[in-house]
Design a protein around this motif. Structure first.
Motif, PDB file in Angstrom:
ATOM      1  N   PRO A 171       0.800  -1.223   0.000  1.00 41.38           N
ATOM      2  CA  PRO A 171       0.000   0.000   0.000  1.00 41.38           C
ATOM      3  C   PRO A 171       0.832   1.272   0.000  1.00 41.38           C
ATOM      4  N   HIS A 172       2.093   1.193   0.450  1.00 41.88           N
ATOM      5  CA  HIS A 172       2.997   2.346   0.398  1.00 41.88           C
ATOM      6  C   HIS A 172       4.394   1.893   0.787  1.00 41.88           C
ATOM      7  N   PRO A 173       5.416   2.709   0.534  1.00 43.09           N
ATOM      8  CA  PRO A 173       6.789   2.356   0.920  1.00 43.09           C
ATOM      9  C   PRO A 173       6.921   2.171   2.435  1.00 43.09           C
ATOM     10  N   PRO A 174       7.888   1.351   2.871  1.00 39.73           N
ATOM     11  CA  PRO A 174       8.117   1.178   4.314  1.00 39.73           C
ATOM     12  C   PRO A 174       8.475   2.492   4.985  1.00 39.73           C
ATOM     13  N   LEU A 175       7.946   2.689   6.192  1.00 37.34           N
ATOM     14  CA  LEU A 175       8.209   3.888   6.978  1.00 37.34           C
ATOM     15  C   LEU A 175       9.184   3.575   8.103  1.00 37.34           C
ATOM     16  N   SER A 184      13.057   7.277  21.997  1.00 36.54           N
ATOM     17  CA  SER A 184      12.705   7.327  20.581  1.00 36.54           C
ATOM     18  C   SER A 184      12.612   5.931  19.973  1.00 36.54           C
ATOM     19  N   PHE A 185      13.343   4.951  20.515  1.00 38.25           N
ATOM     20  CA  PHE A 185      13.164   3.558  20.076  1.00 38.25           C
ATOM     21  C   PHE A 185      11.754   3.085  20.403  1.00 38.25           C
ATOM     22  N   GLU A 186      11.298   3.366  21.622  1.00 39.58           N
ATOM     23  CA  GLU A 186       9.937   2.970  21.998  1.00 39.58           C
ATOM     24  C   GLU A 186       8.918   3.720  21.145  1.00 39.58           C
ATOM     25  N   GLU A 187       9.153   4.997  20.918  1.00 35.53           N
ATOM     26  CA  GLU A 187       8.245   5.813  20.123  1.00 35.53           C
ATOM     27  C   GLU A 187       8.075   5.228  18.725  1.00 35.53           C
ATOM     28  N   ALA A 188       9.181   4.826  18.094  1.00 31.88           N
ATOM     29  CA  ALA A 188       9.114   4.229  16.758  1.00 31.88           C
ATOM     30  C   ALA A 188       8.295   2.950  16.782  1.00 31.88           C
ATOM     31  N   GLY A 189       8.514   2.106  17.794  1.00 31.80           N
ATOM     32  CA  GLY A 189       7.751   0.868  17.893  1.00 31.80           C
ATOM     33  C   GLY A 189       6.272   1.122  18.070  1.00 31.80           C
ATOM     34  N   ARG A 190       5.921   2.086  18.902  1.00 29.36           N
ATOM     35  CA  ARG A 190       4.506   2.398  19.136  1.00 29.36           C
ATOM     36  C   ARG A 190       3.844   2.975  17.885  1.00 29.36           C
ATOM     37  N   ARG A 191       4.611   3.644  17.051  1.00 28.34           N
ATOM     38  CA  ARG A 191       4.072   4.150  15.786  1.00 28.34           C
ATOM     39  C   ARG A 191       3.948   3.047  14.734  1.00 28.34           C
ATOM     40  N   GLY A 192       4.605   1.932  14.962  1.00 27.36           N
ATOM     41  CA  GLY A 192       4.570   0.851  13.988  1.00 27.36           C
ATOM     42  C   GLY A 192       5.480   1.069  12.807  1.00 27.36           C
ATOM     43  N   VAL A 193       6.550   1.866  13.015  1.00 24.77           N
ATOM     44  CA  VAL A 193       7.508   2.118  11.934  1.00 24.77           C
ATOM     45  C   VAL A 193       8.849   1.483  12.296  1.00 24.77           C
ATOM     46  N   GLY A 194       9.665   1.216  11.285  1.00 24.24           N
ATOM     47  CA  GLY A 194      10.992   0.688  11.542  1.00 24.24           C
ATOM     48  C   GLY A 194      11.842   1.720  12.262  1.00 24.24           C
ATOM     49  N   VAL A 195      12.881   1.242  12.971  1.00 24.84           N
ATOM     50  CA  VAL A 195      13.743   2.154  13.712  1.00 24.84           C
ATOM     51  C   VAL A 195      15.135   2.156  13.091  1.00 24.84           C
ATOM     52  N   GLU A 227      -0.219   1.728   6.919  1.00 25.40           N
ATOM     53  CA  GLU A 227      -1.175   0.650   6.690  1.00 25.40           C
ATOM     54  C   GLU A 227      -0.726  -0.668   7.301  1.00 25.40           C
ATOM     55  N   TYR A 228       0.501  -0.727   7.803  1.00 24.48           N
ATOM     56  CA  TYR A 228       1.012  -1.956   8.393  1.00 24.48           C
ATOM     57  C   TYR A 228       2.155  -1.616   9.335  1.00 24.48           C
ATOM     58  N   VAL A 229       2.507  -2.556  10.208  1.00 23.62           N
ATOM     59  CA  VAL A 229       3.631  -2.384  11.123  1.00 23.62           C
ATOM     60  C   VAL A 229       4.911  -2.823  10.410  1.00 23.62           C
ATOM     61  N   ASN A 230       5.855  -1.914  10.314  1.00 26.03           N
ATOM     62  CA  ASN A 230       7.157  -2.239   9.722  1.00 26.03           C
ATOM     63  C   ASN A 230       8.113  -2.580  10.868  1.00 26.03           C
ATOM     64  N   ASN A 231       8.031  -3.795  11.369  1.00 21.49           N
ATOM     65  CA  ASN A 231       8.803  -4.214  12.546  1.00 21.49           C
ATOM     66  C   ASN A 231      10.223  -4.580  12.122  1.00 21.49           C
ATOM     67  N   GLN A 232      11.049  -3.563  11.904  1.00 17.54           N
ATOM     68  CA  GLN A 232      12.433  -3.763  11.489  1.00 17.54           C
ATOM     69  C   GLN A 232      13.359  -2.824  12.255  1.00 17.54           C
ATOM     70  N   ILE A 233      14.558  -3.313  12.516  1.00 11.48           N
ATOM     71  CA  ILE A 233      15.581  -2.521  13.190  1.00 11.48           C
ATOM     72  C   ILE A 233      16.801  -2.419  12.280  1.00 11.48           C
ATOM     73  N   ALA A 234      17.238  -1.184  12.049  1.00 13.77           N
ATOM     74  CA  ALA A 234      18.486  -0.943  11.324  1.00 13.77           C
ATOM     75  C   ALA A 234      19.424  -0.168  12.247  1.00 13.77           C
ATOM     76  N   PHE A 235      20.686  -0.541  12.248  1.00 16.90           N
ATOM     77  CA  PHE A 235      21.692   0.181  13.028  1.00 16.90           C
ATOM     78  C   PHE A 235      22.820   0.597  12.100  1.00 16.90           C
ATOM     79  N   PHE A 236      23.323   1.819  12.287  1.00 20.40           N
ATOM     80  CA  PHE A 236      24.471   2.221  11.490  1.00 20.40           C
ATOM     81  C   PHE A 236      25.723   2.230  12.355  1.00 20.40           C
ATOM     82  N   THR A 237      26.833   1.871  11.736  1.00 24.04           N
ATOM     83  CA  THR A 237      28.116   1.957  12.421  1.00 24.04           C
ATOM     84  C   THR A 237      29.224   2.126  11.384  1.00 24.04           C
TER      85      THR A 237
END
Length: 392
Positions: A171-175, A184-195, A227-237
């Motif tokens: 329905p749309h690109p991943p958020l 902010s990690f919790e906030e992202a999860g509660r919004r249903g977007v990837g962090v 439209e959906y939960v993007n349950n993904q975690i990305a970390f940069f290093t």
């Protein structure tokens, strides 16, 4: 775990004629190579007034250019500065949808609040940023999925407007949301977007706890902003791979890591931000009803706290104005597994550490400081050889 690329188009002094154009051209070459090697996504930041630290002030244009010179790699905007004086939500939705169409449906879209230096530059009231960021998260996916869009708040009055084009992905690109603190990690999860974990100085154990914090919040999300939960975690290093550990050091990995540390602390005014974060976390701990999962996280951390780690100590010295030698900064950060530097075997071991934490995407930060373009291209190739071991 997918292996991605994180890019800021850094442009450290000393400069020569045409240096900015040269850096941008090099980034395009690096993106084309990453596409051919099987990297998962190219993540491009948005910064303004950053000078040496980042030339990436128009990432949507950079990503559009990359979209026309690549065929497979996904294109991540990490992340759009969401307060409206940076980017009005309608423009965010329009530009992102156009990029999704131009790229054949390869867009990943992140949003973030930004920080005080950029708020000042654009005349943004810090009291507005959390509210407007939340509104952007609510508005953008609805603009993508509605024929006509309406929205009313203290900041916006939009009535029955067609927002076009629509993105190619359905329905749309991943958020995603850029995040650097437990709250902010919790906030992202509660919004249903990837962090998008954007801190380079965390210990592996703290990353493990932040992963758990995000997962708990995302799994309890029943009303995602999209439209959906993007349950993904990305970390940069920071990542620099060379034929041997010794070659990685000779290439300038020590100086690059130290340079980035100092530049980041300076650009983001980390001392002031650190104090603000500590005060916010204290309030969460003192008010269990308002702390949510983050309050529990911080209270557990406080109970287990045994003192600052070497990375925190050396960063504190830099914040206080001490001229800490490059090698000492590098060794302190490297001891925390927060830097992936060395031979392919050394990099493989550190990548495995992150994969074992349950991270979905490792955003490898190759082009840092004064590392040469040739050494960055070699690093991309050598790390690219490891992708099949992790992306299965």
């Amino acid at each position: 775990m997918k292996i991605d690329v994180f890019n800021e188009i850094q442009d450290p002094r000393p400069w020569s004629d045409g240096h900015q154009a040269a850096r941008i051209d090099e980034a395009l070459e690096q993106a084309k190579l990453a596409d051919s090697l099987g990297y998962g996504c190219w993540w491009q930041v948005e910064h303004h007034g950053a000078e040496e630290f980042s030339l990436s002030s128009a990432p949507e244009l950079m990503l559009a250019a990359i979209s026309q010179q690549t065929s497979r790699i996904r294109l991540g905007h990490a992340a759009v500065l969401a307060p409206a004086r940076f980017n009005h939500p309608i423009r965010v939705a329009e530009r992102a949808a156009m990029l999704d169409v131009l790229s054949g449906g390869r867009l990943e879209l992140g949003l973030t609040r930004s920080t005080a230096p950029e708020w000042r530059l654009f005349g943004i009231d810090p009291a507005d940023v959390r509210r407007q960021t939340q509104q952007a998260f609510e508005m953008v996916p609805k603009m993508w999925t509605s024929e006509r869009f309406s929205y009313r708040s203290e900041d916006f009055e939009i009535h029955d407007v067609p927002i076009v084009p629509k993105p190619l992905q359905s329905p749309h690109p991943p958020l995603w949301q850029a995040a650097a603190s437990p709250a902010s990690f919790e906030e992202a999860g509660r919004r249903g977007v990837g962090v998008l974990g954007t801190t380079i100085w965390e210990s592996v154990e703290r990353v493990r706890r932040m992963v758990a914090l995000y997962r708990a919040a995302a799994e309890s999300c029943t009303e995602p902003v999209g439209e959906y939960v993007n349950n993904q975690i990305a970390f940069f290093t920071f990542v620099h791979c060379a034929e041997t550990d010794e070659q990685a050091i000779r290439n300038g990995a020590v100086a690059a890591a130290a340079w980035y540390t100092v530049q980041a602390l300076t650009f983001f005014e980390a001392a002031a931000a650190f104090v603000e974060t500590v005060e916010h976390q204290k309030r969460l701990m003192e008010d269990p009803s308002g702390g949510g999962l983050t309050g529990d996280f911080l209270r557990a951390e406080a109970a287990a706290f045994t003192g600052p780690n070497p990375a925190q100590l050396v960063i504190g010295r830099v914040l206080q104005g001490e001229a800490v030698p490059d090698e000492e900064i590098f060794e302190a950060l490297n001891a925390q597994d927060s830097l992936i530097v060395g031979s392919p075997e050394t990099c493989r071991k550190k990548l495995r550490t992150y994969a074992d934490l349950g991270i979905d995407r490792l955003m490898a930060f190759h082009q840092v400081g004064n590392l040469s373009h040739d050494s960055v291209m070699t690093s991309l190739r050598l790390l690219g050889d490891l992708i099949p071991e992790f992306d299965r």
